[in-house]
Design an enzyme around this catalytic site. Structure first.
Site, mmCIF file in Angstrom:
data_model
loop_
_atom_site.group_PDB
_atom_site.id
_atom_site.type_symbol
_atom_site.label_atom_id
_atom_site.label_comp_id
_atom_site.label_asym_id
_atom_site.label_seq_id
_atom_site.Cartn_x
_atom_site.Cartn_y
_atom_site.Cartn_z
ATOM 1 N N HIS A 84 22.674 -34.334 39.040
ATOM 2 C CA HIS A 84 23.416 -35.460 38.458
ATOM 3 C C HIS A 84 24.588 -35.889 39.333
ATOM 4 C CE1 HIS A 84 26.097 -32.428 36.370
ATOM 5 N NE2 HIS A 84 26.987 -33.379 36.555
ATOM 6 N N ASP A 221 19.119 -28.675 37.525
ATOM 7 C CA ASP A 221 20.090 -29.690 37.920
ATOM 8 C C ASP A 221 20.669 -29.439 39.327
ATOM 9 O OD1 ASP A 221 21.956 -31.704 37.955
ATOM 10 O OD2 ASP A 221 22.751 -31.291 35.963
ATOM 11 N N SER A 624 31.067 -29.616 38.107
ATOM 12 C CA SER A 624 29.634 -29.718 38.312
ATOM 13 C C SER A 624 29.305 -29.529 39.770
ATOM 14 C CB SER A 624 29.139 -31.076 37.863
ATOM 15 O OG SER A 624 28.841 -31.001 36.517
HETATM 16 N N1 ARG Z 1 27.046 -32.894 30.902
HETATM 17 C C1 ARG Z 1 27.051 -32.721 32.320
HETATM 18 C C2 ARG Z 1 28.416 -33.176 32.921
HETATM 19 O O1 ARG Z 1 29.291 -33.600 32.231
HETATM 20 C C3 ARG Z 1 25.844 -33.289 32.980
HETATM 21 C C4 ARG Z 1 25.672 -34.761 32.913
HETATM 22 C C5 ARG Z 1 24.449 -35.367 33.522
HETATM 23 N N2 ARG Z 1 23.267 -35.333 32.690
HETATM 24 C C6 ARG Z 1 22.899 -36.274 31.762
HETATM 25 N N3 ARG Z 1 21.818 -36.069 31.057
HETATM 26 N N4 ARG Z 1 23.571 -37.364 31.519
HETATM 27 O O2 ARG Z 1 28.576 -33.955 33.817
HETATM 28 N N1 ASP Z 2 28.856 -31.677 33.620
HETATM 29 C C1 ASP Z 2 30.252 -31.617 34.038
HETATM 30 C C2 ASP Z 2 30.461 -32.198 35.449
HETATM 31 O O1 ASP Z 2 29.762 -33.092 35.856
HETATM 32 C C3 ASP Z 2 30.777 -30.251 33.908
HETATM 33 C C4 ASP Z 2 31.407 -30.019 32.579
HETATM 34 O O2 ASP Z 2 32.012 -30.941 32.017
HETATM 35 O O3 ASP Z 2 31.342 -28.875 32.138
HETATM 36 O O4 ASP Z 2 31.416 -31.909 36.110
#
Ligand code: ARG
Ligand code: ASP
Length: 689
Positions: A84, A221, A624
């Site tokens: 991502h 990921d 991330s």
């Molecule tokens: N939750 C994770 C972070 O805040 C991954 C986000 C990307 N994935 C998604 N399905 N939108 O960035």
């Molecule tokens: N998914 C998040 C990022 O892109 C990480 C988090 O918020 O725990 O940095």
């Protein structure tokens, strides 16, 4: 039984050990924590983590782009980050014919690695406490404005002295603990970073937004890049002649796997937290801001989803926009619930009551009430600002029009903006968003917080839809060839265009009615928060404080651990390929795995192939892509998320429930080899097992 007794004893003796996995620590000060880290299993020294004299782990960690982390894994500049984090770059190289998002991409040789203009990675060269330098010339009798100007001019000098574009050296001064401390960060910024490989989205984004922020999780990921440098191994602009960067340090990979209780350590760039704010601000986030923004985004997401499911071209166009939108939307839901569940507002109020008592007769007396009054004055305007961002500024045509106008005014070329905009623009989505967002803004904010221009406009039409129809019929910005023909000479005429008119009207409203209150209260908040922070540190003398995250490099340590999301349920900390097969469903986009993976699994023996794991490391957005290391500093995983129930950790960390989610490095290797057929990359990695 004996073990339990020992545990209870250990907890009683150390007192604070229950909270101990909380914290994002500064690497240069890690000597203060190293005893605790070693007691919990870490086998390296503070110098191994951060050193200015020798190569240390910090030399293998980068800020990837402007909001993620990445790590070097070979002496030829090979880099891992999340899928991502590489997503928008992978998307830019994708089209319906070469859909790298959907099918994945693997360079078969270094010549096939794809350049990404604009993408940089930044290595920390060194960091220093420069509080004394930054406050030179300041004395306590000065006003806040005078203090600001001292800080600004001292920072500028220091930044200037530490910047050297010929070496790619870039400096910044960051305030920590609300300006009680200042640190200088000097980075080496590389600007030729190429895409080496990415799994198909059915692996890299497996589970999509349904599984995002959730456990059990099975997302692969990751994406792979390579950092390139000039002939002298220093940062250089993209050139086919550039060579893979030879880093001072890279991570060796340990494939022996993790089990519950193992020490883990995350080294990366957390973006932003607010652990020390007063109760009133927590209440605003949890009870006002989050719920309102969630509702606005639900509407936009539904509109996007409807069109994306009808047309594969639209699905690609809106893939990245949709993911970004959905991500914060879901995080806010977990955060608001977490704040309510932890009763953070009430516990902060109780803390503040004790603080008030203690502060009587000291310089901290009254600071909490002062803060409360400032927040109360600020938040209605701040909410209007958040509405403006989430509604009017989400209308793509209006934002695009504003971007074109500002380029025409400044005489800069418009071609790349036009190119990028139309590539990913689908007017039917925008039209529905327009009607829905304007209506929400108008219905949900008090009239006194709305532009008069809007109220008049709405008064002239029978409905928002009627206004919208005439708006899109009249604006020039829906017509690419007309936009391409625009020149500086058209500026006067453009001011009559409905999209420009709207953007200008809202800008003026924001500038005149909203921003002044926000600016004035921000200025009042700064010294008050600084004093309150100081007060908290004096009040709790024995507590180890860590500064709020601000995208500077941090160390978080903890251990592999499951958790209880709800009564009677325990989540184990390791997920496996078996779970992917359980979720596999060709009819559901998010769960439709590649056929190769089904076939491989059917051959047998892969049930226990690990995929992701949970740990107690305190992380946030920006972490991330961070390397997850074991007690020997070897790479065991890549951080990519947190569990939904624990996303309030940006405001309040609950050791029982806050967990970061990492990709097990062994699944990454499995995918590179078995799905990407790019096992040749292993030749440049170093394995310790
Ligand atoms: N939750 C994770 C972070 O805040 C991954 C986000 C990307 N994935 C998604 N399905 N939108 O960035
Ligand atoms: N998914 C998040 C990022 O892109 C990480 C988090 O918020 O725990 O940095």
């Amino acid at each position: 039984m004996r073990k339990t007794v020992l545990w209870v004893l250990a907890i009683l003796l150390t007192g604070t050990s229950l909270r101990a996995d909380e914290g994002m620590w500064l690497p240069s000060l890690i000597a203060q924590r190293i005893g605790d880290m070693q007691a919990k299993g870490f086998r390296l020294s503070a110098e191994d983590i951060y050193s200015v004299n020798q190569a240390s782990l910090k030399d293998a960690v980068v800020l990837f782009g402007s909001g993620c982390t990445g790590e070097l894994v070979s002496r030829d500049g090979l880099l891992f980050t999340n899928h991502h984090c590489g997503y928008s770059y992978i998307q830019r190289h994708s089209s319906v014919e070469h859909d790298y998002l959907k099918d994945g991409f693997w360079a078969q040789s270094r010549a096939e690695e794809l350049p990404n203009p604009g993408l940089t990675v930044s290595f920390l060269d060194h960091m220093d406490d420069v509080t004394a330098v930054i406050l030179q010339g300041y004395d306590a009798s000065m006003s806040e404005a005078e203090r600001d100007s001292v800080v600004r001019s001292n920072s500028a000098k220091l930044i200037e002295a530490n910047t050297d574009p010929s070496q790619g050296l870039k400096a910044s001064v960051e305030s920590l603990f609300y300006g009680n401390q200042y640190f200088l960060f000097v980075f080496r910024v590389f600007r030729d970073v190429r895409l080496v490989g990415a799994p198909p989205s059915s692996i890299g984004k497996f589970g999509g937004d349904t599984d995002n922020w959730m456990w059990p999780r099975h997302t692969g990921d990751f994406s792979v890049f390579r950092v390139y440098a000039g002939a002298d191994n220093a940062p250089a602009d993209y050139s086919p002649e550039n060579r893979p960067y030879q880093p001072r340090m890279f991570f060796k990979i340990d494939r022996r796997g993790v089990k519950e209780g193992d020490f883990t350590f995350v080294y990366g760039c957390p973006g932003s937290t607010q652990e020390y704010v007063m109760s009133e601000q927590v209440r605003y986030v949890g009870e006002v801001s989050d719920p309102r923004k969630i509702d606005l985004r639900t509407r936009r997401l539904e509109i996007q989803k409807k069109y994306m499911s009808q047309d594969p071209a639209v699905r690609i166009q809106y893939a990245s926009k949709n993911a970004t939108l959905a991500n914060a939307w879901k995080k806010w839901q977990g955060e608001a619930r977490g704040i309510a569940r932890m009763k953070t507002v009430a516990s902060k109020q109780a803390y503040e009551a004790r603080f008030r008592e203690w502060a009587k007769g000291t310089r901290y007396e009254g600071v909490v009430d002062r803060l409360g009054a400032i927040y109360a004055r600020r938040n209605p305007s701040y909410l209007a600002y958040e509405y403006y961002n989430e509604t009017v500024r989400s209308i793509e045509i209006v934002q695009f029009a504003a971007g074109i106008l500002s380029r025409l005014k400044s005489g800069s070329p418009t071609t790349s903006l036009i190119e990028a905009f139309y590539k990913d623009y689908y007017e039917p989505i925008d039209r529905e968003v327009f009607a829905s967002m304007v209506a929400a803004f108008n219905e949900q904010l008090p009239a006194t917080f709305q532009p008069v221009w809007l109220l008049e406009k709405l008064g002239r039409y029978s409905s928002v839809e009627a206004w919208r129809d005439s708006f899109y019929a009249e604006t020039v910005f829906t017509d690419r060839s007309k936009v391409e023909a625009l020149t500086k000479a058209d500026i006067g005429r453009l001011l009559e265009d409905p999209a420009i008119e709207m953007s200008e009207a809202f800008l003026a409203w924001h500038r005149e009615q909203i921003q002044p209150v926000i600016r004035e209260t921000n200025e009042a908040l700064r010294p008050a928060n600084r004093l309150y922070m100081q007060g908290q540190m004096a009040f709790e003398k024995d507590k180890a404080f860590y500064p709020d995250a601000n995208l500077t490099l941090r160390v978080a340590y903890g251990h592999v651990a499951g958790y209880e999301p709800v009564d009677a349920v325990y989540y184990r900390p390791v997920s496996t390929l078996k779970g992917i097969i359980e979720k596999d469903n060709p009819d559901i986009f998010d769960y439709n795995i590649p056929q190769t993976l089904r076939d491989l699994y059917a051959e047998g023996g892969l049930e226990d192939q690990p995929v992701c794991f949970l740990a107690t490391n305190h992380t946030t957005g920006g972490n991330s892509g961070s390397p997850v290391l074991n007690a020997d500093g070897h790479l065991i995983g890549i951080n990519f998320d947190r569990v939904w129930e624990g996303t309030m950790s940006d405001i309040a960390y609950d050791p029982a429930i806050c967990r970061n989610i990492s990709l097990d490095v062994r699944y990454l290797l499995f995918v590179i080899d078995k799905i990407g057929h790019a096992g040749y990359l292993f030749d440049e990695m170093v394995f310790v097992d």
